[in-house]
Design a protein around this motif. Structure first.
Motif, PDB file in Angstrom:
ATOM      1  N   PRO A 218      70.283  26.101  23.843  1.00 50.71           N
ATOM      2  CA  PRO A 218      69.709  26.612  22.591  1.00 50.71           C
ATOM      3  C   PRO A 218      68.229  26.963  22.709  1.00 50.71           C
ATOM      4  O   PRO A 218      67.754  27.878  22.022  1.00 50.71           O
ATOM      5  N   LYS A 219      67.499  26.270  23.568  1.00 53.53           N
ATOM      6  CA  LYS A 219      66.094  26.622  23.766  1.00 53.53           C
ATOM      7  C   LYS A 219      65.983  28.015  24.387  1.00 53.53           C
ATOM      8  O   LYS A 219      65.093  28.800  24.043  1.00 53.53           O
ATOM      9  N   THR A 220      66.911  28.332  25.297  1.00 53.09           N
ATOM     10  CA  THR A 220      66.933  29.653  25.901  1.00 53.09           C
ATOM     11  C   THR A 220      67.242  30.716  24.856  1.00 53.09           C
ATOM     12  O   THR A 220      66.622  31.784  24.830  1.00 53.09           O
ATOM     13  N   ALA A 221      68.199  30.412  23.986  1.00 53.45           N
ATOM     14  CA  ALA A 221      68.550  31.364  22.924  1.00 53.45           C
ATOM     15  C   ALA A 221      67.348  31.659  22.037  1.00 53.45           C
ATOM     16  O   ALA A 221      67.085  32.821  21.683  1.00 53.45           O
ATOM     17  N   ALA A 222      66.590  30.635  21.695  1.00 48.24           N
ATOM     18  CA  ALA A 222      65.443  30.813  20.808  1.00 48.24           C
ATOM     19  C   ALA A 222      64.322  31.611  21.462  1.00 48.24           C
ATOM     20  O   ALA A 222      63.535  32.282  20.778  1.00 48.24           O
ATOM     21  N   ARG A 223      64.240  31.539  22.771  1.00 53.10           N
ATOM     22  CA  ARG A 223      63.145  32.204  23.485  1.00 53.10           C
ATOM     23  C   ARG A 223      63.578  33.514  24.133  1.00 53.10           C
ATOM     24  O   ARG A 223      62.784  34.170  24.813  1.00 53.10           O
ATOM     25  N   ALA A 224      64.828  33.890  23.911  1.00 56.48           N
ATOM     26  CA  ALA A 224      65.375  35.064  24.592  1.00 56.48           C
ATOM     27  C   ALA A 224      64.576  36.326  24.297  1.00 56.48           C
ATOM     28  O   ALA A 224      64.412  37.189  25.167  1.00 56.48           O
ATOM     29  N   TRP A 225      64.068  36.451  23.079  1.00 50.84           N
ATOM     30  CA  TRP A 225      63.339  37.659  22.703  1.00 50.84           C
ATOM     31  C   TRP A 225      62.073  37.850  23.541  1.00 50.84           C
ATOM     32  O   TRP A 225      61.621  38.979  23.741  1.00 50.84           O
ATOM     33  N   ARG A 226      61.528  36.736  24.055  1.00 53.68           N
ATOM     34  CA  ARG A 226      60.355  36.826  24.917  1.00 53.68           C
ATOM     35  C   ARG A 226      60.740  36.923  26.390  1.00 53.68           C
ATOM     36  O   ARG A 226      60.089  37.602  27.167  1.00 53.68           O
ATOM     37  N   TRP A 227      61.811  36.205  26.760  1.00 58.66           N
ATOM     38  CA  TRP A 227      62.193  36.148  28.167  1.00 58.66           C
ATOM     39  C   TRP A 227      62.794  37.462  28.665  1.00 58.66           C
ATOM     40  O   TRP A 227      62.612  37.834  29.825  1.00 58.66           O
ATOM     41  N   GLY A 228      63.544  38.153  27.803  1.00 62.71           N
ATOM     42  CA  GLY A 228      64.180  39.403  28.211  1.00 62.71           C
ATOM     43  C   GLY A 228      63.189  40.429  28.753  1.00 62.71           C
ATOM     44  O   GLY A 228      63.344  40.925  29.877  1.00 62.71           O
ATOM     45  N   GLU A 264      65.208  30.354  16.285  1.00 62.67           N
ATOM     46  CA  GLU A 264      66.109  29.532  15.468  1.00 62.67           C
ATOM     47  C   GLU A 264      66.349  28.182  16.137  1.00 62.67           C
ATOM     48  O   GLU A 264      66.296  28.059  17.351  1.00 62.67           O
ATOM     49  N   ARG A 265      66.668  27.180  15.319  1.00 64.02           N
ATOM     50  CA  ARG A 265      66.998  25.849  15.833  1.00 64.02           C
ATOM     51  C   ARG A 265      68.519  25.706  15.885  1.00 64.02           C
ATOM     52  O   ARG A 265      69.129  25.114  15.006  1.00 64.02           O
ATOM     53  N   LEU A 266      69.107  26.266  16.912  1.00 58.81           N
ATOM     54  CA  LEU A 266      70.556  26.186  17.092  1.00 58.81           C
ATOM     55  C   LEU A 266      70.907  24.955  17.917  1.00 58.81           C
ATOM     56  O   LEU A 266      70.085  24.452  18.680  1.00 58.81           O
ATOM     57  N   ASP A 267      72.156  24.483  17.760  1.00 58.90           N
ATOM     58  CA  ASP A 267      72.657  23.491  18.707  1.00 58.90           C
ATOM     59  C   ASP A 267      73.384  24.240  19.823  1.00 58.90           C
ATOM     60  O   ASP A 267      73.445  25.474  19.824  1.00 58.90           O
ATOM     61  N   ILE A 268      73.935  23.504  20.780  1.00 56.11           N
ATOM     62  CA  ILE A 268      74.592  24.155  21.912  1.00 56.11           C
ATOM     63  C   ILE A 268      75.762  25.019  21.452  1.00 56.11           C
ATOM     64  O   ILE A 268      75.898  26.178  21.863  1.00 56.11           O
ATOM     65  N   ALA A 269      76.590  24.467  20.568  1.00 50.11           N
ATOM     66  CA  ALA A 269      77.761  25.217  20.098  1.00 50.11           C
ATOM     67  C   ALA A 269      77.335  26.485  19.376  1.00 50.11           C
ATOM     68  O   ALA A 269      77.943  27.550  19.555  1.00 50.11           O
ATOM     69  N   GLY A 270      76.285  26.377  18.564  1.00 46.42           N
ATOM     70  CA  GLY A 270      75.809  27.539  17.832  1.00 46.42           C
ATOM     71  C   GLY A 270      75.250  28.606  18.751  1.00 46.42           C
ATOM     72  O   GLY A 270      75.468  29.808  18.538  1.00 46.42           O
ATOM     73  N   ALA A 271      74.529  28.184  19.795  1.00 43.26           N
ATOM     74  CA  ALA A 271      73.960  29.136  20.738  1.00 43.26           C
ATOM     75  C   ALA A 271      75.060  29.871  21.500  1.00 43.26           C
ATOM     76  O   ALA A 271      74.988  31.090  21.695  1.00 43.26           O
ATOM     77  N   LEU A 272      76.091  29.145  21.902  1.00 41.27           N
ATOM     78  CA  LEU A 272      77.187  29.779  22.632  1.00 41.27           C
ATOM     79  C   LEU A 272      77.993  30.696  21.724  1.00 41.27           C
ATOM     80  O   LEU A 272      78.442  31.769  22.140  1.00 41.27           O
ATOM     81  N   GLU A 273      78.168  30.286  20.472  1.00 45.86           N
ATOM     82  CA  GLU A 273      78.898  31.127  19.518  1.00 45.86           C
ATOM     83  C   GLU A 273      78.150  32.427  19.264  1.00 45.86           C
ATOM     84  O   GLU A 273      78.752  33.506  19.185  1.00 45.86           O
ATOM     85  N   ALA A 274      76.816  32.346  19.151  1.00 50.70           N
ATOM     86  CA  ALA A 274      76.016  33.557  18.967  1.00 50.70           C
ATOM     87  C   ALA A 274      76.140  34.477  20.170  1.00 50.70           C
ATOM     88  O   ALA A 274      76.214  35.707  20.035  1.00 50.70           O
ATOM     89  N   LEU A 275      76.180  33.903  21.352  1.00 49.38           N
ATOM     90  CA  LEU A 275      76.317  34.691  22.581  1.00 49.38           C
ATOM     91  C   LEU A 275      77.674  35.387  22.615  1.00 49.38           C
ATOM     92  O   LEU A 275      77.776  36.572  22.949  1.00 49.38           O
ATOM     93  N   ARG A 276      78.721  34.663  22.238  1.00 52.63           N
ATOM     94  CA  ARG A 276      80.061  35.249  22.238  1.00 52.63           C
ATOM     95  C   ARG A 276      80.205  36.309  21.152  1.00 52.63           C
ATOM     96  O   ARG A 276      80.816  37.360  21.369  1.00 52.63           O
ATOM     97  N   ALA A 277      79.654  36.053  19.981  1.00 48.54           N
ATOM     98  CA  ALA A 277      79.775  36.977  18.866  1.00 48.54           C
ATOM     99  C   ALA A 277      79.122  38.312  19.198  1.00 48.54           C
ATOM    100  O   ALA A 277      79.685  39.381  18.939  1.00 48.54           O
TER     101      ALA A 277
END
Length: 285
Positions: A218-228, A264-277
């Protein structure tokens, strides 16, 4: 009880497995037709018994497929076309292939029982102890595990579902193998720019694998906009150094799927669901 195992086909891993089975007193067959001198030498050293493929299939209580992944379905098809194995002959699909490919192999070989298997680790020689993961219906995985009892191959039964063993293998190997490719291009770029020693000093400070740190997802998901965008610049650096940049572009594209989850403050399940969606939105149709 002595069991006859047909080995398809003894490369470095297969021949080592065959030697372990021979040490347990089992008969291990292999087919020399069309095989290289190196393969023949390995088979002889392991004490494997040569046999033409039709006879190998008809004689075997267990067929163990350990071949290059690209040849897995062709190998199974050859066995299916022969049609001389008894319905009780267990086919062990132990190659690094996807769960869907294992299922296709199982469908092709029905009604013979098929076990989904995966080897994690180096060949069982010189003090190496690979794990053989097994999954499949009924008690067949336990029967295969018993063949390796007391050997340097450590069997581990995962359950009764086709696909579990192959999924475990590919999820692990995808990280291990791609991370090594990434390490190679990163080191190559550092060497080009004269900072290879410093790169190794930074890397030496880390002793754990990111694969163990699932809370970082989830930390990666939150920072993706900068890391990309940073990885797009890393791709440019690699291109300037004459190195492949496709891994960086692919990672940046993956991070872009989390663009809507900025800070966003996602949990692991939420981060993976966002990735799949987001991946579903990208799919055609």
């Amino acid at each position: 009880m002595t069991v006859t195992i047909g080995l398809l086909h003894p490369g470095s891993m297969g021949s080592a497995f065959g030697a372990q089975l021979r040490a347990r007193g089992h008969i291990v067959l292999w087919c020399p037709d069309g095989r290289s001198d190196a393969t023949r030498s390995r088979a002889e050293q392991a004490g494997l018994e040569p046999e033409a493929l039709p006879e190998l299939v008809s004689r075997s209580d267990v067929l163990l497929s350990l071949c290059p992944p690209a040849a897995a379905e062709e190998t199974a098809a050859q066995v299916a076309e022969l049609g001389k194995a008894s319905a009780g002959t267990i086919y062990v699909e132990a190659n690094a292939v996807s769960p869907s490919r294992v299922q296709r192999i199982a469908d092709r070989l029905a009604p013979r029982p098929v076990i989904d298997a995966a080897v994690v680790g180096s060949p069982p020689v010189g003090g190496k102890y690979p794990t053989l993961y097994l999954s499949g219906p009924s008690k067949q995985p336990d029967r295969i595990a018993e063949l390796f009892a007391g050997t340097d191959v450590r069997p581990h039964v995962l359950g009764d579902s086709i696909g579990k063993a192959s999924a475990l293998k590919l999820t692990y190997s995808s990280y291990q193998k791609v991370s090594r490719v990434l390490a190679a291009v990163a080191y190559g770029a550092a060497e080009t720019y004269g900072v290879a020693d410093e790169l190794l000093e930074i890397a030496a400070k880390r002793t754990r694998s990111y694969l163990l740190e699932t809370d970082y997802i989830p930390k990666t998901a939150a920072r993706a906009w900068r890391w990309g965008p940073e990885l797009e610049d890393a791709a440019a650096l690699l291109a300037d150094a004459g190195l492949p940049d496709s891994l960086m572009h692919a990672a940046a594209a993956t991070l872009a799927r989390w663009d809507d989850n900025r800070d966003e403050r996602l949990d692991i399940a939420g981060a993976l669901e966002a990735l799949r969606a987001q991946g579903n939105l990208d799919s055609p149709g």
